[in-house]
Motif scaffolding. Structure first.
Motif, short mmCIF file in Angstrom:
data_model
loop_
_atom_site.label_atom_id
_atom_site.label_comp_id
_atom_site.label_asym_id
_atom_site.label_seq_id
_atom_site.Cartn_x
_atom_site.Cartn_y
_atom_site.Cartn_z
N MET B 277 28.71 41.13 36.09
CA MET B 277 29.83 41.42 35.18
C MET B 277 29.91 42.91 34.89
SD MET B 277 32.30 39.96 33.76
CE MET B 277 33.49 41.09 33.06
N VAL B 280 31.40 44.67 37.80
CA VAL B 280 32.83 44.40 37.84
C VAL B 280 33.55 45.26 36.81
CG1 VAL B 280 34.55 42.65 37.38
CG2 VAL B 280 32.58 42.10 38.77
N SER B 315 34.96 38.13 21.07
CA SER B 315 34.46 37.29 22.16
C SER B 315 35.41 37.33 23.36
CB SER B 315 34.26 35.87 21.68
OG SER B 315 35.51 35.33 21.32
N TYR B 316 36.49 38.09 23.25
CA TYR B 316 37.43 38.18 24.38
C TYR B 316 37.14 39.41 25.23
CZ TYR B 316 40.00 34.47 22.17
OH TYR B 316 40.35 33.26 21.64
N ASP B 318 35.03 40.24 27.80
CA ASP B 318 35.07 40.11 29.26
C ASP B 318 36.44 39.65 29.73
OD1 ASP B 318 32.53 40.95 29.58
OD2 ASP B 318 31.64 38.96 29.67
N ALA B 319 37.04 38.72 28.98
CA ALA B 319 38.36 38.21 29.36
C ALA B 319 39.36 39.36 29.41
CB ALA B 319 38.82 37.15 28.37
N GLY B 322 38.96 41.31 32.55
CA GLY B 322 39.51 40.57 33.67
C GLY B 322 41.02 40.65 33.70
N ALA B 323 41.63 40.42 32.55
CA ALA B 323 43.09 40.44 32.46
C ALA B 323 43.62 41.83 32.79
CB ALA B 323 43.55 40.02 31.07
N LEU B 325 42.23 44.00 34.75
CA LEU B 325 42.13 44.18 36.20
C LEU B 325 43.35 43.62 36.89
CD1 LEU B 325 38.60 43.23 37.54
CD2 LEU B 325 39.84 45.34 37.78
N ILE B 326 43.69 42.36 36.55
CA ILE B 326 44.82 41.71 37.21
C ILE B 326 46.10 42.45 36.92
CG2 ILE B 326 46.12 39.58 37.44
CD1 ILE B 326 43.69 38.11 36.44
#
Lengths: 294, 365
Positions: B277, B280, B315-316, B318-319, B322-323, B325-326
């Motif tokens: 992670m 990333v 708690s968001y 990592d999310a 990820g978001a 990145l996209i």
């Protein structure tokens, strides 16, 4: 001898899960040229959804429903993201699928929390065991081997004899030519994503009773599945099966020689070794630029 | 066009000083702690920027290099090397200050490696590992390279997690401060916070200066040629394999240096620093900064890491990465700051009253 057999069967069991992931990788890679880093997330989602559904419906129905839902999710991903991003470079595609895997994993964390779940055993329970040539095995092992084996056979027949399967093979072998003969390549890509997601979900369901299901299981599975796919030769679905079994066996026997904490590292080390020494895989043909192509 | 990297670096240095003064004046010096950590993470992202943005190669294993640096420093400085010091080698090693005594856990003195020596060891080890991994890995392309580096990162993570020497799941704590001389030390000591802030950002600015020079040199042109088309670059006589390896090793060394210094600053390191992670995340930051844009990567990674370290995303966390990145890669593959810089350039040319030169990155006005 009994010990040897015990290790072999445990290796083949995990190996068949890696094989399912590898076949999924190859399906998508072959038809779309995308290496889907979120492949392991399909397995996790399959297990999680089946666990949730099994609370209020019979087990076979829950597994089937989980497969269907994940397959639909896979298709939706293709339609929502990859269909409109075809012009992006490989680097961009890698980054996008990694992003997707993170988002799916984090969503799963918020939906199902971080506890370890599992489906009930398909037959018997955690205490029942079958004795075979001196090795004690859980009956679930046979479910895993049988289901994955059957799924691979069905897929093989599908590719060989059905029109849609032939269209997928045509796409994999030459994308432009497939388009020229009137194959709707966009739909074939969506189908590849769906089938691959459904296969992953099925693997997630059958392994859940013995392997457990957790929100963050996807990354390791994706890497090991990829190792299996590479070992077999990327893009060739059925070679991934052999690759998966080999990775599973190597991992299982590594426990004999190395501390158990290093078990996972073994699969990754195999991956590196194969990538460095024989990137076209054990069964693939050396194609010069195929590996070097961006 | 002759690049003048010194001007923006000086401006950035002024901004760094201004930030410290502002934060101190506002009485919120505790913000500096996260700023320092964000600075070290930014160094990793900047190094990766050279590999991804300029040389066009992906590395999903940079967290491994970061922790290789951090763990080497931590292991060497916290290990009890008293037996070594008592042996025949002890005399010369102590005289060269490669070993140093520190207060032991239960009173008395233990002898461990000097942080300088440990730092040197960390860089040497990282250099060797980066060469060893990079040489075969960089011959692979695209997906294969991504998976190879990811696999390497996971191996390092599993080894750290499974080895007692590296503290297994607990990691290593109690890393001694690193005395730099002149009363400066890299440590979590509250009195040293401002000094540490300048050390950390000094490293960032040094990195920027180094990388800008590389990017605008012969090597930088080779990288861009390589990014544009490897076969073409090869046929122009550029030894692409060597250039890729150099970029990879240099960025690994930067990551290790940051890891080593951050470990001394926070007094310990855990295996989560090596997780996939984290790797990333570095990739996300480089993509978000616009790939081949050092300043963009610096601004984005410092800001996002600061907010993340302050716990703004809850708690968001990592999310969100990820978001991000996209969203960025699918909507603005050139990076979200690219349109902004183009606007800025246009504005500047209007103010200065002359047309700017056409650059390959941005359209001429």
């Amino acid at each position: 001898m009994a010990e040897f057999f015990q290790y072999a069967l445990s290796g083949v069991t995990m190996g068949s899960i890696y094989a399912a992931v590898a076949v999924g990788f190859n399906l998508i890679y072959g038809t779309t040229g995308i290496l889907n880093f979120a492949q392991g997330e399909f397995v996790m989602l399959g297990g999680m959804i089946a666990v949730s559904l099994a609370a209020f419906m019979p087990l076979p129905l829950a597994v089937a429903a989980a497969m269907l839902i994940v397959a639909l999710c896979g298709g939706a991903l293709e339609i929502l993201f990859f269909r409109r991003l075809r012009s992006h470079s490989a680097l961009h595609m890698i980054v996008i699928t990694i992003g997707l895997s993170i988002v799916v994993r984090e969503a799963a964390l918020h939906v199902w929390d971080e506890s370890v779940r599992s489906l009930p055993y398909f037959t018997g329970n955690e205490c029942s065991s079958v004795h075979l040539a001196g090795a004690a095995l859980s009956p679930q092992v046979f479910w895993v081997l049988g289901t994955v084996g059957l799924a691979v056979l069905v897929l093989h027949t599908f590719f060989r004899y059905s029109l849609a399967g032939k269209a997928m093979r045509a796409c994999a072998s030459n994308y432009e030519a497939a388009m020229l003969v009137g194959i709707n390549t966009a739909n074939v890509r969506t189908l590849a994503f769906s089938v691959s997601a459904g296969l992953g979900a099925l693997a997630g369901c059958v392994i859940s009773p013995i392997g457990m299901t957790q929100y963050d299981m996807g990354t390791d599975l994706a890497i090991k599945g990829f190792a299996a796919a590479i070992l077999g030769g990327l893009g060739n679905p059925m070679a991934g099966v052999a690759g998966g079994l080999l990775v599973g066996l190597a991992e299982s026997y590594s426990v004999k020689f190395l501390p158990a904490a290093y078990k996972d590292a073994t699969a990754f080390a195999i991956l590196l070794l194969v990538l460095f020494v024989r990137p076209h895989g054990l069964f693939g043909r050396r194609q010069g630029s195929a590996v070097r192509e961006a | 066009m002759r690049p003048r990297p010194l001007v923006p670096v000086l401006a950035a240095a002024l901004a760094v000083v201004a930030l410290q003064v502002a934060v101190t004046a506002a009485g919120r010096e505790y913000y500096l702690t996260q700023t320092i950590m964000a600075a070290y993470y930014a160094v990793v992202a900047l190094g990766l920027c050279l590999v991804m943005g300029y040389a066009g190669q992906i590395s999903l294993g940079h967290a491994a290099f970061f922790s290789l640096g951090g763990y080497t420093s931590a292991v060497l400085t916290t290990a009890d090397l008293t037996p070594l010091a008592r042996s025949g080698w002890g005399g010369p090693l102590l005289r060269l200050h490669l070993l140093q005594a520190r207060a032991g856990l239960y009173g008395g003195e233990t002898i461990g490696a000097n942080p300088w020596a440990a730092f040197g060891g960390a860089l040497l080890l990282t250099f060797a590992v980066a060469l060893l991994v990079g040489y075969p890995a960089l011959r692979l392309k695209g997906h294969y390279l991504a998976m190879a580096t990811l696999g390497f990162g996971l191996i390092v993570y599993r080894l750290l997690l499974g080895t007692n020497l590296t503290g297994a799941a607990d990691g290593i704590t109690g890393v001694p401060p690193w005395r730099l001389g002149f009363g400066l030390e890299i440590s979590g000591d509250g009195a040293q916070r401002i000094a540490n802030y300048y050390v950390a950002w000094g490293l960032v600015l040094f990195t920027i200066l180094l990388l800008t020079h590389i990017v605008h040199s012969r090597a930088g042109r080779a990288f861009r040629a390589l990014h544009g088309g490897e076969t073409a670059a090869n046929s122009m006589g550029i030894n692409t394999a060597a250039y890729k390896l150099r970029a990879f090793v240099l960025s690994a060394l930067l990551a290790a240096a940051a890891g080593s210094m951050l470990t001394h600053y926070s007094g310990g390191i855990g295996p989560s620093e090596a997780s996939a992670m984290k790797s990333v995340r570095y990739v996300a930051l480089v993509a978000a900064g616009g790939m081949a844009n050092l300043w963009g990567v610096l601004v984005v990674s410092a800001t996002l890491n600061f907010l993340s370290l302050r716990g703004c995303f809850g708690s968001y966390d990592d999310a969100l990465f990820g978001a991000l990145l996209i969203a960025i890669v699918s909507l603005a593959p050139e990076g979200p700051l690219q349109p902004l810089t183009a606007q800025g350039r246009r504005l500047w040319s209007r103010l200065a009253g002359h047309r700017v030169m056409t650059t390959p990155e941005g359209p001429a006005p």
